[in-house]
Design an enzyme around this catalytic site. Structure first.
Site, PDB file in Angstrom:
ATOM      1  N   GLU A  51       0.812  -1.217   0.000  1.00  0.00           N
ATOM      2  CA  GLU A  51       0.000   0.000   0.000  1.00  0.00           C
ATOM      3  C   GLU A  51       0.844   1.266   0.000  1.00  0.00           C
ATOM      4  OE1 GLU A  51      -2.601  -3.202   1.907  1.00  0.00           O
ATOM      5  OE2 GLU A  51      -0.506  -2.551   2.137  1.00  0.00           O
ATOM      6  N   PHE A 113     -11.968  -6.790  14.044  1.00  0.00           N
ATOM      7  CA  PHE A 113     -10.851  -7.291  13.238  1.00  0.00           C
ATOM      8  C   PHE A 113     -10.526  -6.292  12.122  1.00  0.00           C
ATOM      9  CE2 PHE A 113      -9.426  -9.807   9.498  1.00  0.00           C
ATOM     10  CZ  PHE A 113      -8.189 -10.195   9.994  1.00  0.00           C
ATOM     11  N   GLN A 114      -9.255  -5.955  12.020  1.00  0.00           N
ATOM     12  CA  GLN A 114      -8.729  -5.013  11.021  1.00  0.00           C
ATOM     13  C   GLN A 114      -9.440  -3.653  11.077  1.00  0.00           C
ATOM     14  OE1 GLN A 114      -8.399  -6.875   7.074  1.00  0.00           O
ATOM     15  NE2 GLN A 114      -6.350  -7.566   7.645  1.00  0.00           N
ATOM     16  N   LYS A 163     -17.654  -0.735   5.198  1.00  0.00           N
ATOM     17  CA  LYS A 163     -18.016  -1.707   4.165  1.00  0.00           C
ATOM     18  C   LYS A 163     -19.512  -1.700   3.857  1.00  0.00           C
ATOM     19  CE  LYS A 163     -17.365  -6.490   2.721  1.00  0.00           C
ATOM     20  NZ  LYS A 163     -16.768  -7.802   3.025  1.00  0.00           N
ATOM     21  N   MET A 467      24.232   9.496   3.487  1.00  0.00           N
ATOM     22  CA  MET A 467      24.079  10.807   4.119  1.00  0.00           C
ATOM     23  C   MET A 467      24.311  10.713   5.627  1.00  0.00           C
ATOM     24  SD  MET A 467      23.664  13.992   3.550  1.00  0.00           S
ATOM     25  CE  MET A 467      22.729  14.421   2.086  1.00  0.00           C
TER      26      MET A 467
END
Length: 554
Positions: A51, A113-114, A163, A467
């Site tokens: 993602e 969940f999630q 959802k 760096m």
């Protein structure tokens, strides 16, 4: 017509002119992905490997085109994986709409969940964010999100959609996108005349141009002003490309890794004209470091006025409109003595480092300048290679440098290059990387190969976090704590494993042929360009030091 929430979402995206979205499916967005399947001939979905890659690709798409980039992820870890990409876009004022799924509305707030509160998480790193609890509000929410992302100072907006909202039905009718008008409310004649007075009285003006020039499409207006008053133009990292890199008035980047000309002129100037820029700590640490100069500032965001450096005069408003209206009030000026100083400072050459290396970044960029003539889109990761790019490549046009300036996001460049290449397939797109940064999101090579996006990745491979090692050398007495990598990764074999082409360059004689073959390739290319771990980026100013105190060699 009666549509479900997923169909409303996709149709509204089409109404907003979206042609590509970048994302990764999951349980909470399955209804959306089912609709995307039905609309695949009208709206292209690019499946990334992670993602974060989707967010960076949407960002790169937006920077290269000026349009809103769109990414999508599922709830929970899918949403949180977008956060770094959203923050990157926020810090650099990039228009993006991030769409996340969430658990159904009855399960919100129950540690389901999630489930995460992605609206709460992203509140500090978005211009605005929404959670849609009523399908009847979905279309207007999406339209507002695109308007907010584009209006004024651009930035990312997040829409969180539970959802069940994606399945519920509501009436839908196609509507035109909300029109974004330039912010000109405070561009008054009095304010313009005040700025013009400062400019007309100045004998040593310096224009400090930032990313706001590019966002506003004001590059032509900037050039007209600079040429009319014969003022040197220095840019921030984000402002690179806003002014032609080969123009006689261009002095290069200003600040910590700015050119001698830009930094020294800033300390000698009697007027700094800051346009679409914010005086970040990497540009100038204190007003005392530029105490000889009056400051005038033009910015669309009122929050940037007087935030870091106090301005003597300012205008809040659209940069392009301001410059166009300011130009007739400004007198032509040759500033011959000041231009003489400009030529003197530009002629200063950095002393040669006592070390000699077989391959150098400078040699690479000289060859890229020769072969591309500035006609390429360059993305970067973050680190030494980013600064070498900014210093050495001649950017001729806006929207040709895609780099994480404000957040400094390692792993940004590959995703951004894919977004840019898919948006502009006829352009050469090159990602300049370090071996440390590239390793963070190298998996997106799979995205590039699968989507036939023949980007070119050039890894300046020094076997370390360059760096950080440079800072450890200069400021930590050479204690190289966890910066030497030497992981033994064979990037040529890695490219081959993904279905890309891989090359390793160890001698100067190899480079031109490799680059020419890369430019003709129909698949992504990875070039492992081997450099010495002790090669440093100069010039440099120590953090907090005056920008005139330039370190040019060890």
């Amino acid at each position: 017509m009666l549509l479900n929430g997923s169909e409303i979402l996709v149709n509204t995206l089409l109404d907003e002119g979206v042609d590509i979205i970048f994302g990764y499916p999951g349980g909470s967005v399955l209804n959306i992905y089912d609709t995307l399947y039905k609309y695949e001939d009208r709206l292209r979905h690019v499946l990334t490997c992670h993602e974060q890659g989707a967010a960076h690709a949407a960002d790169g798409y937006a920077r290269a085109t000026g349009k809103v980039g769109v990414c999508i992820a599922t709830s929970g870890p899918g949403a949180t994986n977008l956060v770094t990409g959203i923050a990157t876009a926020y810090m650099d004022s990039i228009p993006m709409v991030a769409i996340t799924g969430n658990v159904t509305t009855p399960l919100l707030g129950r540690d389901s969940f999630q489930e995460v509160d992605i609206v709460g998480i992203t509140m500090p790193i978005t211009k605005h964010n929404f959670i849609v609890r009523d399908v009847k509000e979905l279309q207007d929410t999406i339209r507002k999100a695109f308007y907010i992302a584009k209006e004024g100072r651009p930035g990312p907006v997040l829409i969180d959609i539970p959802k069940d909202i994606t399945a519920k039905m509501a009436e839908f009718e196609h509507k035109e996108a909300l029109k974004v008008e330039a912010n000109t409310k405070y561009i008054t004649e009095k304010a313009l005349e005040n700025l013009a007075t400062f400019i007309n009285e100045s004998k040593r003006p310096l224009i400090y141009a930032g990313g706001g020039i590019i966002s506003a499409g004001a590059s032509e207006a900037l050039k007209n002003l600079a040429e009319k008053i014969n003022a040197p133009v220095a840019t921030s990292l984000m402002g690179i490309g806003s002014f032609p890199g080969d123009h006689e008035l261009y002095t290069g980047m200003i600040g910590m890794h700015g050119t001698k000309a830009s930094n020294l002129l800033a300390t000698k100037s009697d007027l700094i004209i800051a346009i679409g820029s914010r005086f970040s700590d990497r540009v100038v640490s204190s007003k005392n470091h530029i105490k000889n100069a009056k400051i005038i500032q033009i910015d669309v965001d009122a929050a940037e006025i007087n935030k870091n450096i106090k301005a003597d005069a300012y205008i809040v408003g659209d940069v392009n409109s301001t410059l166009e209206r300011l130009l007739p009030l400004v007198k032509e000026n040759k500033n011959e003595e000041w231009i003489g100083k400009l030529k003197e400072f530009k002629a200063l050459k950095a002393p040669k480092n006592h070390e000699t290396y077989d391959l150098t970044p400078e040699f690479l960029f000289n060859k890229l300048n020769e072969l591309t003539q500035g006609d390429a889109i360059i993305s970067t990761e973050v680190g030494q290679h980013q600064m070498w790019t900014a210093i050495n490549y001649k950017f001729m046009k806006p929207r040709t440098l895609l780099t994480s300036g404000g957040l400094g996001t390692m792993g940004y460049g590959l995703g951004a290059s894919i977004g840019a290449k898919l948006a502009m397939p006829d352009k050469k797109v090159i990602n300049i990387a370090g071996d440390g940064s590239f390793s963070m999101n190298a998996i997106e090579l799979g995205t590039a190969v699968f989507n036939q996006a023949p980007v070119i990745v050039i890894i300046l491979n020094n076997g370390c976090l360059g760096m950080v090692r440079q800072w450890q050398t200069l400021f930590y007495e050479g204690r190289f704590s966890n910066t030497t990598l030497n992981r033994g990764t064979d990037f040529v074999k890695l490219a081959d494993a993904y279905g890309a082409k891989g090359f390793r360059v160890t001698e100067e004689e190899q480079l031109e042929d490799v680059l020419k073959e890369a430019f003709e390739s129909k698949v992504p290319v990875v070039i492992d360009y081997m450099i010495n771990k002790d090669k440093k980026v100069f010039p440099m100013v120590a953090p907090g030091a005056p920008i005139s105190e330039i370190i040019s060699e060890e």
